[in-house]
Scaffold this motif. Structure first.
Motif, mmCIF file in Angstrom:
data_model
loop_
_atom_site.group_PDB
_atom_site.id
_atom_site.type_symbol
_atom_site.label_atom_id
_atom_site.label_comp_id
_atom_site.label_asym_id
_atom_site.label_seq_id
_atom_site.Cartn_x
_atom_site.Cartn_y
_atom_site.Cartn_z
ATOM 1 N N GLY A 232 0.793 -1.226 0.000
ATOM 2 C CA GLY A 232 0.000 0.000 0.000
ATOM 3 C C GLY A 232 0.820 1.267 0.000
ATOM 4 O O GLY A 232 0.380 2.301 0.519
ATOM 5 N N SER A 233 2.020 1.211 -0.596
ATOM 6 C CA SER A 233 2.905 2.361 -0.621
ATOM 7 C C SER A 233 3.438 2.581 -2.029
ATOM 8 O O SER A 233 3.469 1.654 -2.839
ATOM 9 C CB SER A 233 4.081 2.151 0.348
ATOM 10 O OG SER A 233 3.609 1.979 1.667
ATOM 11 N N CYS A 234 3.891 3.806 -2.297
ATOM 12 C CA CYS A 234 4.470 4.098 -3.606
ATOM 13 C C CYS A 234 5.454 5.250 -3.484
ATOM 14 O O CYS A 234 5.427 6.032 -2.530
ATOM 15 C CB CYS A 234 3.387 4.425 -4.631
ATOM 16 S SG CYS A 234 2.419 5.913 -4.296
ATOM 17 N N LEU A 235 6.328 5.323 -4.483
ATOM 18 C CA LEU A 235 7.292 6.412 -4.595
ATOM 19 C C LEU A 235 7.459 6.717 -6.071
ATOM 20 O O LEU A 235 7.735 5.809 -6.856
ATOM 21 C CB LEU A 235 8.641 6.023 -3.973
ATOM 22 C CG LEU A 235 9.731 7.091 -3.883
ATOM 23 C CD1 LEU A 235 10.782 6.674 -2.836
ATOM 24 C CD2 LEU A 235 10.438 7.356 -5.215
ATOM 25 N N TRP A 236 7.269 7.976 -6.462
ATOM 26 C CA TRP A 236 7.517 8.358 -7.846
ATOM 27 C C TRP A 236 8.348 9.626 -7.915
ATOM 28 O O TRP A 236 8.342 10.459 -7.002
ATOM 29 C CB TRP A 236 6.234 8.508 -8.657
ATOM 30 C CG TRP A 236 5.171 9.458 -8.164
ATOM 31 C CD1 TRP A 236 4.010 9.128 -7.522
ATOM 32 C CD2 TRP A 236 5.148 10.893 -8.320
ATOM 33 N NE1 TRP A 236 3.277 10.243 -7.255
ATOM 34 C CE2 TRP A 236 3.931 11.347 -7.748
ATOM 35 C CE3 TRP A 236 5.999 11.821 -8.900
ATOM 36 C CZ2 TRP A 236 3.586 12.701 -7.709
ATOM 37 C CZ3 TRP A 236 5.673 13.168 -8.869
ATOM 38 C CH2 TRP A 236 4.461 13.589 -8.279
ATOM 39 N N VAL A 237 9.080 9.735 -9.020
ATOM 40 C CA VAL A 237 9.861 10.927 -9.333
ATOM 41 C C VAL A 237 9.475 11.365 -10.737
ATOM 42 O O VAL A 237 9.535 10.562 -11.673
ATOM 43 C CB VAL A 237 11.373 10.662 -9.269
ATOM 44 C CG1 VAL A 237 12.154 11.899 -9.707
ATOM 45 C CG2 VAL A 237 11.795 10.230 -7.870
ATOM 46 N N ASP A 238 9.073 12.618 -10.886
ATOM 47 C CA ASP A 238 8.735 13.196 -12.183
ATOM 48 C C ASP A 238 9.854 14.170 -12.542
ATOM 49 O O ASP A 238 9.875 15.307 -12.064
ATOM 50 C CB ASP A 238 7.391 13.910 -12.106
ATOM 51 C CG ASP A 238 6.905 14.418 -13.464
ATOM 52 O OD1 ASP A 238 7.762 14.765 -14.297
ATOM 53 O OD2 ASP A 238 5.680 14.480 -13.679
ATOM 54 N N PRO A 239 10.806 13.742 -13.382
ATOM 55 C CA PRO A 239 11.953 14.619 -13.692
ATOM 56 C C PRO A 239 11.542 15.910 -14.387
ATOM 57 O O PRO A 239 12.167 16.954 -14.170
ATOM 58 C CB PRO A 239 12.826 13.747 -14.608
ATOM 59 C CG PRO A 239 12.400 12.347 -14.362
ATOM 60 C CD PRO A 239 10.944 12.432 -14.032
ATOM 61 N N ALA A 240 10.518 15.855 -15.247
ATOM 62 C CA ALA A 240 10.097 17.047 -15.975
ATOM 63 C C ALA A 240 9.574 18.116 -15.023
ATOM 64 O O ALA A 240 9.816 19.316 -15.219
ATOM 65 C CB ALA A 240 9.031 16.683 -17.002
ATOM 66 N N ALA A 241 8.857 17.695 -13.988
ATOM 67 C CA ALA A 241 8.316 18.636 -13.008
ATOM 68 C C ALA A 241 9.291 18.911 -11.871
ATOM 69 O O ALA A 241 9.073 19.828 -11.081
ATOM 70 C CB ALA A 241 7.002 18.097 -12.442
ATOM 71 N N GLY A 242 10.345 18.099 -11.764
ATOM 72 C CA GLY A 242 11.286 18.256 -10.666
ATOM 73 C C GLY A 242 10.696 17.865 -9.323
ATOM 74 O O GLY A 242 11.098 18.392 -8.280
#
Length: 281
Positions: A232-242
């Protein structure tokens, strides 16, 4: 950060979320909710941490991405990218390496074994020494499988998310390679979200691409990378948005997460993107 107010309505007992943004002066926290020191079962979010340790071993010269590992003709890179052909949780080889994207816990476990064989250090200890200790992840611990056995706090994952936005343990080039599509064009099933053609993956990091449905938001850029877990956990990185988001909970992944995570991501991107006037700084 107003976007995080919706977390209080999630049907979970305990949740903790934080949002970070890469800025010219460094990584800044834009907001957080929930306890910083509550231990959560990361489940498959553990794969990000394991992959990072494996990539550190690569840059240290202990192993190589092209070294044989797993089934015949498979390499360390195949295992990291779920392209070795190994089944999800067993020893059967379902496809030749590099021909299908078959999500495999066994493949990640073989990576831990490869690092141990090359370094003489038990993988749990190597992960602690290579990732947890340098980043100050004092509450993080691997017990059991490198594919799903890490428990950690929001403070721990916040530190790791900051590392992904501004790498210090790996070269920028290695992080760029790891978060770009490996073995492009491979189709496969993203657990919980069905079959995708292609099912893009990097070296340990799932790549959003143009997958629908998906656990990130519709406005996340295609090069968004990260992982979610059945805990039930997540981690994301959006490089375009920083931007990066860590969301931890104590309720197993299910319909509630499919409904809650994408709108949260969209609201974070809308609220947290660096203004155009500042983006060139």
């Amino acid at each position: 950060m107003d976007a995080l107010e919706q977390v209080a309505r999630w049907p979970v007992e305990t949740a903790a979320v934080c949002v970070l943004r890469r800025e010219p002066a460094g990584v800044r926290e834009l907001g957080r909710v929930g306890p910083a020191d509550h231990p959560f079962r990361l489940a498959s979010v553990s794969k990000l941490l394991t992959a990072y340790a494996v990539l550190i071993a690569v840059e240290e010269g202990a192993i190589g991405l092209d070294d044989p590992a797993g089934p015949p003709s498979s390499t360390v890179a195949h295992l990291l990218a779920h392209a070795s052909g190994l089944e999800f949780g067993g020893e059967r080889v379902l496809a030749a390496p590099g021909t299908r994207r078959i999500y495999s816990n066994t493949g990640i476990e073989r990576l831990g074994e490869a690092v141990t064989a090359a370094t003489g250090i038990a993988f749990a200890d190597y992960l602690t020494e290579a990732v947890f200790d340098p980043l100050g992840m004092a509450g993080a611990q691997l017990t059991g499988s490198p594919a799903h056995g890490v428990h950690a706090t929001l403070d721990d994952l916040r530190r790791f998310a900051a590392e992904l936005l501004a790498p210090t343990l790996l070269s920028v080039g290695m992080v760029a390679t790891a978060t770009s599509v490996a073995f492009p064009g491979l189709s496969g099933v993203l657990p919980g979200f069905g079959r995708h053609e292609p099912n893009d993956w990097g070296l340990g990091f799932e790549i959003r691409g143009h997958k629908r449905p998906h656990w990130t938001g519709r406005t996340n850029a295609p090069d968004t990378f990260g992982h979610f877990g059945q805990g039930g956990s997540c981690l994301w990185v959006d490089p375009a948005a920083g931007l990066s988001c860590v969301a931890l909970s104590d309720r197993d992944f299910g319909d509630w997460a499919r409904a809650a995570w994408p709108p949260l991501a969209d609201d974070i991107v809308a609220a947290g993107r660096v203004p155009a006037a500042d983006s060139a700084l």
